[in-house]
Write a protein that holds these residues in place. Structure first.
Motif, short mmCIF file in Angstrom:
data_model
loop_
_atom_site.label_atom_id
_atom_site.label_comp_id
_atom_site.label_asym_id
_atom_site.label_seq_id
_atom_site.Cartn_x
_atom_site.Cartn_y
_atom_site.Cartn_z
N ILE A 76 16.15 62.06 -71.36
CA ILE A 76 15.51 60.94 -72.04
C ILE A 76 15.16 61.37 -73.45
O ILE A 76 14.48 62.38 -73.66
CB ILE A 76 14.23 60.50 -71.31
N ALA A 77 15.64 60.62 -74.42
CA ALA A 77 15.23 60.79 -75.81
C ALA A 77 14.21 59.71 -76.12
O ALA A 77 14.45 58.53 -75.85
CB ALA A 77 16.43 60.68 -76.74
N LYS A 78 13.07 60.11 -76.66
CA LYS A 78 12.00 59.15 -76.92
C LYS A 78 11.55 59.29 -78.36
O LYS A 78 11.27 60.40 -78.82
CB LYS A 78 10.82 59.43 -75.97
N TRP A 79 11.51 58.16 -79.06
CA TRP A 79 11.07 58.24 -80.44
C TRP A 79 10.04 57.16 -80.77
O TRP A 79 10.02 56.09 -80.18
CB TRP A 79 12.25 58.17 -81.41
N SER A 80 9.15 57.51 -81.69
CA SER A 80 8.08 56.62 -82.13
C SER A 80 8.30 56.22 -83.57
O SER A 80 8.81 57.02 -84.38
CB SER A 80 6.72 57.32 -82.00
N GLY A 123 12.27 58.84 -90.44
CA GLY A 123 11.06 58.03 -90.30
C GLY A 123 10.57 57.87 -88.88
O GLY A 123 9.62 57.12 -88.64
N PHE A 124 11.19 58.57 -87.93
CA PHE A 124 10.77 58.53 -86.53
C PHE A 124 10.32 59.93 -86.09
O PHE A 124 10.69 60.93 -86.70
CB PHE A 124 11.92 58.09 -85.61
N SER A 125 9.53 59.99 -85.02
CA SER A 125 9.21 61.24 -84.36
C SER A 125 9.94 61.25 -83.03
O SER A 125 9.71 60.39 -82.18
CB SER A 125 7.70 61.37 -84.14
N LEU A 126 10.84 62.23 -82.84
CA LEU A 126 11.78 62.23 -81.72
C LEU A 126 11.57 63.44 -80.82
O LEU A 126 11.41 64.56 -81.30
CB LEU A 126 13.21 62.24 -82.27
N GLY A 127 11.57 63.21 -79.51
CA GLY A 127 11.50 64.28 -78.54
C GLY A 127 12.56 64.09 -77.47
O GLY A 127 13.10 62.99 -77.30
N LEU A 128 12.86 65.16 -76.74
CA LEU A 128 13.91 65.14 -75.73
C LEU A 128 13.42 65.85 -74.48
O LEU A 128 12.81 66.92 -74.55
CB LEU A 128 15.16 65.83 -76.28
#
Length: 271
Positions: A76-80, A123-128
């Motif tokens: 899952i890649a999740k970005w804000s 411009g996003f903060s992304l985690g995996l």
């Protein structure tokens, strides 16, 4: 990616908004295919990974989650898209890794190149993180309720020792400690006769552990829609399991009762 993009589904996690409109208005992507291309490019550049499929996109407030396949592994890649929380998201990712290293079952973030577990890009903060297979916690199963109570106690004990300060809007009140603040069925995966993962620590904050226990006791069975309070007998079993691992102080018994009543009164439950 063309075939994968055509198969990508997009939905809202809990809101009633139109997902395609939300994807454009909140994140600036004209389509699910465009969002899929972006996340594939970001993971290639910062993680050195190749996305071979994107199963679905799910939007939750200011976050977008992509269920993807990378080298045969589901992730899952999740970005804000909300810059004011970027520092907090990075801190939560580090907390998650710290808990995982101490035996708390979490979905640990996968570090990008250079070791960062949360990356700011475009411009996003992304985690995996990896997908944890299983079912959401079922509060009709006494074994699962008992395991949940014990797990919350273990988390409280571990988080009380966390050495880093998590950014919050207000300083901790006296007697407060770091807690997850969102321990409920929607965030707990059950598999193989045990809790396989506690997900989503983004609500972590500082409060008395008895208050976090009261909230969890009332909301334990809630998922995404049509919330119902946890039945009283289940709440009792959950609290008893918690105290078998981490007993409450003598003065906290009344606070727990008051906290449960406050939670029951606070939420507008469906009729």
């Amino acid at each position: 990616m063309t075939e994968a993009e055509e198969l990508t589904k997009i939905s809202m996690l809990w809101e009633s908004a139109d997902p395609e409109a939300a994807l454009t208005e909140r994140f600036g992507f004209a389509s699910a295919a465009e969002a899929t291309d972006w996340v594939a490019g970001a993971l290639a550049e910062h993680w050195g990974l190749k996305v071979v499929a994107c199963e679905r996109l799910v939007i939750s407030d200011a976050n977008c989650l992509a269920w993807i396949t990378v080298d045969g592994c589901r992730m899952i890649a999740k970005w804000s898209m909300r810059p004011r929380v970027f520092a907090r998201l990075a801190a939560i990712a580090r907390l998650t890794v710290w808990l995982g290293e101490r035996g708390i079952p979490v979905s640990m973030p996968q570090a990008a190149r250079g070791g960062r577990v949360q990356v700011e890009v475009d411009g996003f903060s992304l985690g995996l993180q990896r997908v944890v297979d299983g079912e959401l916690l079922d509060i009709t199963d006494p074994e699962q309720v008992r395991a949940a109570g014990e797990m919350l106690a273990r988390m409280h004990a571990a988080m009380a020792e966390y050495p880093e300060r998590i950014p919050t809007d207000q300083p901790p009140a006296p007697g407060a400690q770091l807690v997850g603040n969102d321990f409920r069925s929607a965030n707990i995966i059950w598999s193989g006769g045990k809790i396989a993962a506690v997900l989503d620590l983004e609500e972590a904050t500082y409060r008395r552990r008895v208050d976090d226990l009261a909230q969890a006791a009332v909301l334990l069975g809630t998922r995404y829609h049509r919330w119902r309070p946890t039945p009283a007998d289940v709440r009792g079993a959950f609290v008893a399991a918690y105290e078998s691992v981490l007993p409450l102080e003598k003065d906290d018994a009344g606070s727990l009762e008051d906290g449960v009543e406050a939670q029951l009164a606070r939420i507008r439950w469906p009729g």
